[in-house]
Write a protein that holds these residues in place. Structure first.
Motif, mmCIF file in Angstrom:
data_model
loop_
_atom_site.group_PDB
_atom_site.id
_atom_site.type_symbol
_atom_site.label_atom_id
_atom_site.label_comp_id
_atom_site.label_asym_id
_atom_site.label_seq_id
_atom_site.Cartn_x
_atom_site.Cartn_y
_atom_site.Cartn_z
ATOM 1 N N VAL B 5 0.807 -1.219 0.000
ATOM 2 C CA VAL B 5 0.000 0.000 0.000
ATOM 3 C C VAL B 5 0.842 1.273 0.000
ATOM 4 C CG1 VAL B 5 -2.004 -1.098 1.042
ATOM 5 C CG2 VAL B 5 -0.263 -0.069 2.529
ATOM 6 N N ALA B 6 2.091 1.161 0.382
ATOM 7 C CA ALA B 6 2.950 2.351 0.359
ATOM 8 C C ALA B 6 4.403 1.906 0.459
ATOM 9 C CB ALA B 6 2.622 3.279 1.521
ATOM 10 N N VAL B 7 5.276 2.724 -0.108
ATOM 11 C CA VAL B 7 6.712 2.422 -0.112
ATOM 12 C C VAL B 7 7.470 3.697 0.258
ATOM 13 C CG1 VAL B 7 8.661 1.656 -1.540
ATOM 14 C CG2 VAL B 7 6.395 0.657 -1.902
ATOM 15 N N TYR B 8 8.439 3.561 1.132
ATOM 16 C CA TYR B 8 9.215 4.717 1.591
ATOM 17 C C TYR B 8 10.708 4.418 1.510
ATOM 18 C CZ TYR B 8 4.635 5.653 3.408
ATOM 19 O OH TYR B 8 3.282 5.831 3.487
ATOM 20 N N ALA B 9 11.459 5.430 1.161
ATOM 21 C CA ALA B 9 12.921 5.370 1.275
ATOM 22 C C ALA B 9 13.340 6.663 1.971
ATOM 23 C CB ALA B 9 13.578 5.248 -0.093
ATOM 24 N N VAL B 10 13.966 6.515 3.113
ATOM 25 C CA VAL B 10 14.274 7.667 3.973
ATOM 26 C C VAL B 10 15.673 7.491 4.560
ATOM 27 C CG1 VAL B 10 11.843 8.057 4.568
ATOM 28 C CG2 VAL B 10 13.222 6.521 5.986
ATOM 29 N N PRO B 11 16.197 8.509 5.224
ATOM 30 C CA PRO B 11 17.499 8.351 5.897
ATOM 31 C C PRO B 11 17.345 7.629 7.235
ATOM 32 C CG PRO B 11 16.945 10.672 5.494
ATOM 33 C CD PRO B 11 15.712 9.895 5.301
ATOM 34 N N PRO B 256 8.029 8.697 -7.590
ATOM 35 C CA PRO B 256 7.527 8.888 -6.228
ATOM 36 C C PRO B 256 6.470 9.982 -6.180
ATOM 37 C CG PRO B 256 9.782 9.727 -6.444
ATOM 38 C CD PRO B 256 9.460 9.025 -7.714
ATOM 39 N N THR B 257 5.509 9.807 -5.286
ATOM 40 C CA THR B 257 4.500 10.855 -5.090
ATOM 41 C C THR B 257 5.059 11.986 -4.241
ATOM 42 O OG1 THR B 257 3.662 9.555 -3.237
ATOM 43 C CG2 THR B 257 2.531 9.305 -5.320
ATOM 44 N N LEU B 258 6.137 11.679 -3.555
ATOM 45 C CA LEU B 258 6.772 12.661 -2.685
ATOM 46 C C LEU B 258 8.277 12.436 -2.746
ATOM 47 C CD1 LEU B 258 5.934 14.725 -0.395
ATOM 48 C CD2 LEU B 258 6.188 12.816 1.182
ATOM 49 N N LEU B 265 23.083 16.707 3.830
ATOM 50 C CA LEU B 265 23.368 15.484 4.574
ATOM 51 C C LEU B 265 23.478 14.264 3.652
ATOM 52 C CD1 LEU B 265 21.033 15.962 7.700
ATOM 53 C CD2 LEU B 265 23.479 16.413 7.499
ATOM 54 N N GLY B 266 23.397 14.489 2.347
ATOM 55 C CA GLY B 266 23.463 13.360 1.407
ATOM 56 C C GLY B 266 22.252 12.451 1.495
ATOM 57 N N ASN B 267 21.154 13.010 1.976
ATOM 58 C CA ASN B 267 19.938 12.239 2.249
ATOM 59 C C ASN B 267 18.790 12.645 1.345
ATOM 60 O OD1 ASN B 267 21.010 10.811 4.417
ATOM 61 N ND2 ASN B 267 20.337 12.308 5.939
ATOM 62 N N ALA B 268 17.752 11.847 1.346
ATOM 63 C CA ALA B 268 16.489 12.212 0.711
ATOM 64 C C ALA B 268 15.372 11.404 1.351
ATOM 65 C CB ALA B 268 16.542 11.946 -0.792
ATOM 66 N N PHE B 269 14.153 11.911 1.177
ATOM 67 C CA PHE B 269 12.948 11.236 1.676
ATOM 68 C C PHE B 269 12.036 11.024 0.470
ATOM 69 C CE2 PHE B 269 13.283 12.253 6.330
ATOM 70 C CZ PHE B 269 14.384 13.085 6.269
ATOM 71 N N ALA B 270 11.606 9.796 0.253
ATOM 72 C CA ALA B 270 10.723 9.505 -0.887
ATOM 73 C C ALA B 270 9.557 8.649 -0.431
ATOM 74 C CB ALA B 270 11.507 8.787 -1.989
ATOM 75 N N ALA B 271 8.422 8.861 -1.060
ATOM 76 C CA ALA B 271 7.232 8.054 -0.759
ATOM 77 C C ALA B 271 6.512 7.729 -2.052
ATOM 78 C CB ALA B 271 6.302 8.806 0.199
ATOM 79 N N TRP B 272 6.050 6.521 -2.107
ATOM 80 C CA TRP B 272 5.202 6.102 -3.220
ATOM 81 C C TRP B 272 3.891 5.586 -2.634
ATOM 82 C CZ3 TRP B 272 10.388 5.383 -3.020
ATOM 83 C CH2 TRP B 272 11.163 5.647 -4.149
ATOM 84 N N GLY B 273 2.787 6.084 -3.130
ATOM 85 C CA GLY B 273 1.488 5.526 -2.783
ATOM 86 C C GLY B 273 1.104 4.606 -3.932
#
Lengths: 88, 279
Positions: B5-11, B256-258, B265-273
């Motif tokens: 239902v959802a997928v996230y990639a975060v630091p 990604p939707t977000l 910080l070499g980071n990112a936040f991603a979300a897929w609905g």
């Protein structure tokens, strides 16, 4: 250089509270409790992280020594040695 | 049959915990994770599959897996004394984990499994911010991102495809969220750490290029470029990109939707609905 043993020492500092207490209070006794060679013991006790890293030790694990200031490795010292590659 | 239902990639930056405690809602990290948490809550999962790397805490060089899955009924952490983080006890959906393990092995991925383990900040920093009550069961998957030889990016992408199929064949959970974590360019403790700091971001251009490939669904181009040498050029934990690549395999060619960049910080936040859920 027995890199695996260096890594084990770093991990013990984080995970073994008694060993951490010992290495902070009596670093020579703590290092001598593990089967390091004379040269390895000297490098560790000198906090020569640049050489440890150069010879294959993980910077990530060496940073544990800095986190707990083992061998006098406060962050400015650790950071300078790692960045410059020197023991100064 | 279960659905993703959802997928996230975060630091999973461990210092985030104290940073947010000190700065509260003013913290950029708090704001980013708040956005991700709202997305997760709207997705209403009943199981979270985590994808991240261990940092020599759950596993060590005496027994270092390329791919591992936790099949116990319980776990706890952080086992690396993540500053400021409380000790969490978590439920593992052991039945789901064993099903996924069998599916992956039959699909050609020779996984290690563990029946007794704790977890470090790699899994727990995201959960600390996204599900602080820890009320959802997890299935933890570990990818070797830090000890060469690393698995290839192509293999990790294929693993993601297989994980997606394994989840879809689950009988024991109906709504699954993926929470993957890792940095894109990061040096911890090494010669490329910034002056006076424990870390540095050696290659922000690489991190930006990765996010552009993710946004435009050019996964093949990303996989081709993400050799072990190239990832490690971006920092000694630059291999954490592999956690993102597993995630891209799970979600497939979908933007990604977000997508929030945290370049300093070499980071990112991603979300897929998925299928309109949670987006």
């Amino acid at each position: 250089m027995n890199v695996y043993l260096v890594h084990k020492l770093c991990r013990r500092v984080l995970h073994d509270r008694q060993f951490r207490k010992l290495i902070l209070e009596k670093p020579e006794a703590a290092v001598s409790s593990m089967p390091f060679s004379d040269d390895e013991r000297a490098v560790l006790l000198a906090g020569d992280v640049a050489r440890l890293h150069r010879e294959g030790s993980s910077a990530f694990l060496l940073l544990i020594l800095c986190r707990f200031e083992v061998f006098g490795l406060k962050l400015p010292i650790f950071n300078r040695r790692m960045r410059t590659g020197s023991s100064e | 049959m279960a659905e993703i239902v959802a997928v996230y990639a975060v630091p999973h930056t461990p210092s985030f915990v104290v940073e947010v405690q000190l700065e509260g809602e003013r913290s950029e990290t708090a704001q980013f994770f708040s956005t991700i948490r709202s997305h997760l809550e709207a997705s209403k999962p009943d199981l979270i599959l985590t994808v991240n790397n261990d940092h020599f805490n759950t596993f060590f060089f005496d027994n270092w897996p390329t791919y591992a899955i936790g099949t116990a009924e319980r776990t706890a952490g952080p086992n690396d004394q993540t500053p400021g983080m409380p000790w969490y006890e978590l439920t593992v959906d052991g039945a789901a984990a064993r099903h996924i393990l069998r599916f992956l092995i039959e699909d050609g991925f020779d996984f290690t499994s563990s029946l007794e383990f704790e977890i470090d900040h790699g899994a727990l920093v995201p959960l600390h911010f996204m599900t602080p009550a820890m009320e959802l069961p997890i299935v933890p998957i570990f990818i070797n991102c830090v000890v060469p030889p690393l698995p290839s990016a192509a293999r990790c992408y294929a693993l993601g495809r297989s994980i997606a199929k394994a989840i879809q064949s689950l009988k024991t959970a109906s709504r699954v969220a993926i929470v993957a974590s890792g940095s894109l360019s990061l040096e911890i403790g090494g010669p490329r750490a910034d002056l006076g700091k424990t870390f540095g971001v050696p290659d922000p251009a690489w991190a930006r290029w990765i996010l552009e490939r993710i946004q435009s669904c050019e996964h093949g181009e990303l996989i081709e470029a993400a050799s072990e040498a190239r990832m490690l050029e971006a920092g000694n934990v630059g291999g954490e990109l592999l956690n993102w690549i597993v995630t891209l395999g799970i979600i497939g060619p979908s933007a990604p939707t977000l997508l929030i960049n945290q370049p300093e910080l070499g980071n990112a936040f991603a979300a897929w609905g998925v299928e309109g859920e949670g987006s």
